[in-house]
Structure formats: structure tokens, C-alpha cells
Design a protein around this motif. Structure first.
Motif, PDB file in Angstrom:
ATOM      1  N   ILE A 133       0.840  -1.201   0.000  1.00 37.32           N
ATOM      2  CA  ILE A 133       0.000   0.000   0.000  1.00 37.32           C
ATOM      3  C   ILE A 133       0.872   1.247   0.000  1.00 37.32           C
ATOM      4  CG2 ILE A 133      -1.635   1.363   1.369  1.00 37.32           C
ATOM      5  CD1 ILE A 133      -2.755  -1.370   2.369  1.00 37.32           C
ATOM      6  N   THR A 134       1.895   1.236   0.836  1.00 41.55           N
ATOM      7  CA  THR A 134       2.795   2.384   0.941  1.00 41.55           C
ATOM      8  C   THR A 134       3.530   2.630  -0.365  1.00 41.55           C
ATOM      9  OG1 THR A 134       3.063   1.934   3.301  1.00 41.55           O
ATOM     10  CG2 THR A 134       4.696   3.359   2.277  1.00 41.55           C
ATOM     11  N   SER A 135       4.053   1.574  -0.956  1.00 46.83           N
ATOM     12  CA  SER A 135       4.792   1.688  -2.207  1.00 46.83           C
ATOM     13  C   SER A 135       3.891   2.181  -3.332  1.00 46.83           C
ATOM     14  CB  SER A 135       5.399   0.328  -2.568  1.00 46.83           C
ATOM     15  OG  SER A 135       6.039   0.395  -3.813  1.00 46.83           O
ATOM     16  N   GLU A 136       2.695   1.610  -3.435  1.00 48.74           N
ATOM     17  CA  GLU A 136       1.764   2.011  -4.487  1.00 48.74           C
ATOM     18  C   GLU A 136       1.399   3.493  -4.376  1.00 48.74           C
ATOM     19  OE1 GLU A 136      -2.768   0.945  -5.645  1.00 48.74           O
ATOM     20  OE2 GLU A 136      -1.411  -0.771  -5.423  1.00 48.74           O
ATOM     21  N   ALA A 137       1.327   4.004  -3.158  1.00 49.22           N
ATOM     22  CA  ALA A 137       0.978   5.413  -2.948  1.00 49.22           C
ATOM     23  C   ALA A 137       2.179   6.338  -3.130  1.00 49.22           C
ATOM     24  CB  ALA A 137       0.388   5.598  -1.549  1.00 49.22           C
ATOM     25  N   GLY A 138       3.386   5.762  -3.253  1.00 53.15           N
ATOM     26  CA  GLY A 138       4.579   6.591  -3.405  1.00 53.15           C
ATOM     27  C   GLY A 138       5.162   7.039  -2.083  1.00 53.15           C
ATOM     28  N   GLY A 139       4.873   6.290  -1.023  1.00 51.60           N
ATOM     29  CA  GLY A 139       5.333   6.646   0.313  1.00 51.60           C
ATOM     30  C   GLY A 139       6.505   5.800   0.775  1.00 51.60           C
ATOM     31  N   ALA A 140       6.717   5.797   2.083  1.00 54.69           N
ATOM     32  CA  ALA A 140       7.810   5.051   2.691  1.00 54.69           C
ATOM     33  C   ALA A 140       7.323   4.439   3.997  1.00 54.69           C
ATOM     34  CB  ALA A 140       8.996   5.982   2.959  1.00 54.69           C
ATOM     35  N   CYS A 141       7.940   3.327   4.376  1.00 52.57           N
ATOM     36  CA  CYS A 141       7.635   2.718   5.673  1.00 52.57           C
ATOM     37  C   CYS A 141       8.909   2.088   6.223  1.00 52.57           C
ATOM     38  CB  CYS A 141       6.496   1.700   5.577  1.00 52.57           C
ATOM     39  SG  CYS A 141       6.801   0.305   4.481  1.00 52.57           S
TER      40      CYS A 141
ATOM     41  N   GLY B 189      11.835  -0.988  22.753  1.00 55.79           N
ATOM     42  CA  GLY B 189      10.715  -1.397  21.906  1.00 55.79           C
ATOM     43  C   GLY B 189      10.954  -1.008  20.461  1.00 55.79           C
ATOM     44  N   LYS B 190       9.854  -0.824  19.740  1.00 52.86           N
ATOM     45  CA  LYS B 190       9.975  -0.449  18.340  1.00 52.86           C
ATOM     46  C   LYS B 190       8.779   0.383  17.907  1.00 52.86           C
ATOM     47  CE  LYS B 190       7.899  -4.743  16.765  1.00 52.86           C
ATOM     48  NZ  LYS B 190       7.719  -5.238  18.105  1.00 52.86           N
ATOM     49  N   VAL B 191       8.955   1.067  16.803  1.00 49.00           N
ATOM     50  CA  VAL B 191       7.895   1.819  16.145  1.00 49.00           C
ATOM     51  C   VAL B 191       7.899   1.378  14.687  1.00 49.00           C
ATOM     52  CG1 VAL B 191       7.112   4.091  15.379  1.00 49.00           C
ATOM     53  CG2 VAL B 191       8.099   3.826  17.641  1.00 49.00           C
ATOM     54  N   ILE B 192       6.730   1.028  14.192  1.00 49.40           N
ATOM     55  CA  ILE B 192       6.568   0.727  12.775  1.00 49.40           C
ATOM     56  C   ILE B 192       5.722   1.857  12.204  1.00 49.40           C
ATOM     57  CG2 ILE B 192       5.772  -0.922  11.052  1.00 49.40           C
ATOM     58  CD1 ILE B 192       6.050  -3.110  13.169  1.00 49.40           C
ATOM     59  N   TRP B 193       6.204   2.495  11.134  1.00 47.41           N
ATOM     60  CA  TRP B 193       5.505   3.643  10.592  1.00 47.41           C
ATOM     61  C   TRP B 193       5.388   3.556   9.077  1.00 47.41           C
ATOM     62  CZ3 TRP B 193       8.239   6.322   7.021  1.00 47.41           C
ATOM     63  CH2 TRP B 193       9.633   6.244   7.081  1.00 47.41           C
ATOM     64  N   ALA B 194       4.413   4.279   8.570  1.00 50.92           N
ATOM     65  CA  ALA B 194       4.214   4.421   7.125  1.00 50.92           C
ATOM     66  C   ALA B 194       3.820   5.862   6.852  1.00 50.92           C
ATOM     67  CB  ALA B 194       3.127   3.474   6.630  1.00 50.92           C
ATOM     68  N   SER B 195       4.459   6.470   5.871  1.00 50.68           N
ATOM     69  CA  SER B 195       4.185   7.844   5.478  1.00 50.68           C
ATOM     70  C   SER B 195       3.770   7.833   4.013  1.00 50.68           C
ATOM     71  CB  SER B 195       5.438   8.698   5.671  1.00 50.68           C
ATOM     72  OG  SER B 195       5.214  10.016   5.252  1.00 50.68           O
ATOM     73  N   LEU B 196       2.621   8.458   3.729  1.00 50.51           N
ATOM     74  CA  LEU B 196       2.084   8.454   2.376  1.00 50.51           C
ATOM     75  C   LEU B 196       1.779   9.881   1.929  1.00 50.51           C
ATOM     76  CD1 LEU B 196       0.610   5.954   4.156  1.00 50.51           C
ATOM     77  CD2 LEU B 196       0.072   5.313   1.835  1.00 50.51           C
ATOM     78  N   PRO B 197       2.031  10.179   0.653  1.00 54.75           N
ATOM     79  CA  PRO B 197       1.705  11.518   0.144  1.00 54.75           C
ATOM     80  C   PRO B 197       0.201  11.672  -0.040  1.00 54.75           C
ATOM     81  CG  PRO B 197       2.605  10.166  -1.617  1.00 54.75           C
ATOM     82  CD  PRO B 197       2.680   9.350  -0.360  1.00 54.75           C
ATOM     83  N   LEU B 198      -0.283  12.866   0.239  1.00 56.20           N
ATOM     84  CA  LEU B 198      -1.683  13.192  -0.019  1.00 56.20           C
ATOM     85  C   LEU B 198      -1.790  13.604  -1.480  1.00 56.20           C
ATOM     86  CD1 LEU B 198      -2.524  15.301   3.166  1.00 56.20           C
ATOM     87  CD2 LEU B 198      -3.362  13.008   2.618  1.00 56.20           C
TER      88      LEU B 198
END
Length: 176
Positions: A126-134, A143-152
Motif C-alpha cells: 500500500i505504501t509503495s503504491e501510494a509513493g510513500g515510505a515505511c 521497543g519499536k515503532v513501525i511507521w508508514a508515510s504516504l503523500p496526499l
């Protein structure tokens, strides 16, 4: 000096849109937190009038569901509470889920007969298709953080969500 109560930006100053901001909440590591987190993120995006198309909104909500599900199922033993963060900037939206389990998961190919195990693959797709990063990052408390950033899509401001040092907002370990 006041000009009737309005503040004018300095020339060249970037003024954030009304929908920009960061919101965090904690949830118990229970199955019921998955739909609650998804609904909270959806309601916040709608309430803040974030310019997000329906396809991207559905993608963001699926990412939230997958990341919270993974935290509940795989980190709940060591992390009775998880953190969810939604950040929106001019031109991007970012979701992150924090837990206290030190294991850094990898997206694995699941057997066709398996009913689960594809969550991170789905997040990456989903992230890749939207042109974002995770990514997955360790926190300073182990601990850890899992994140995804997507362009609007359709938002013309060129600023993109940071994806490296300083992100996520939760404490993280220094690179080794």
C-alpha cells in the motif's frame, strides 16, 4: 501591536494548514483496539478535514489495522499497551504504532494456505503504491515503532514527511 486580533505571517513564512498536526493515543494490547484505533484515525482525518481521497483513506485505515493487529498479536506479551500516532502535514499523512517488544519484524511471504502472515507485506504494498515510505525503528526503551508515510494526492505543497533521524516522535535509539 494588534490589527484586530489577526496575526499575519512574515513574508516567506510557511503557515500550516488547519488540518496539520500530530495526535497520539495509547490503547491496550487487545483485539478490540484494532477497530477502535482504525475508527479513531478515520474520525480524526474526517474531523480535521484532511484532503485525503477515499482510496488513500482506505489504505491508511488498512495500514492502521495491520500495524495494530501485529502489535496486539506479536508484542502483547511484553507490551500490554501500544501507542498509535497520526501525523498530517502539508502533502503527507503518517501513521505509526509503538510497542515495547524488541523484535523487529520483517515482511515474509506467506504460504497460500495460510490465513495470516501478510500484514507487513500489505503495508509495504500500500505504501509503495501510494509513493510513500515505511520502516521499523527501535526506541530508546527497547521497543519499536513501525511507521508508514504516504503523500496526499492532489495537495500541491512539496513538503514530505521526514522518514529518518528525528522520526518517529517517540524516543528511539541512536544508530549503531
Amino acid at each position: 501591536m494588534s490589527d484586530g486580533g489577526s496575526l499575519r505571517p512574515e513574508p516567506g513564512q510557511v503557515v500550516p494548514a488547519a488540518y496539520e498536526g500530530t495526535w497520539k493515543f495509547d490503547a491496550p494490547a487487545l483485539d478490540s483496539s484494532v477497530p477502535q484505533s482504525r475508527h479513531a484515525v478515520r474520525d480524526l482525518l474526517v474531523r480535521r478535514r484532511v484532503p485525503i481521497g477515499d482510496d488513500l483513506l482506505q489504505g491508511v485505515l488498512l495500514i492502521v489495522s495491520e500495524l495494530v493487529t501485529n502489535a496486539v498479536r506479536h508484542a502483547g506479551v511484553l507490551s500490554p499497551e501500544i501507542g498509535v500516532e497520526l501525523s498530517v502535514g502539508a502533502g503527507w499523512v503518517r501513521v505509526a504504532v509503538r510497542d515495547q517488544h524488541p523484535y523487529r519484524p520483517k515482511a515474509l511471504q506467506a504460504d497460500d494456505e495460510e490465513t495470516g502472515g501478510r500484514g507487513l507485506l500489505l503495508v509495504k504494498a500500500i505504501t509503495s503504491e501510494a509513493g510513500g515510505a515505511c520502516d521499523v525503528q527501535h526506541t530508546v526503551d527497547g521497543g519499536k515503532v513501525i511507521w508508514a508515510s504516504l503523500p496526499l494526492a492532489g495537495v500541491t505543497t512539496p513538503r514530505m514527511a521526514p522518514s529518518a533521524p528525528g522520526w518517529p516522535a517517540w524516543p528511539r535509539r541512536a544508530p549503531s
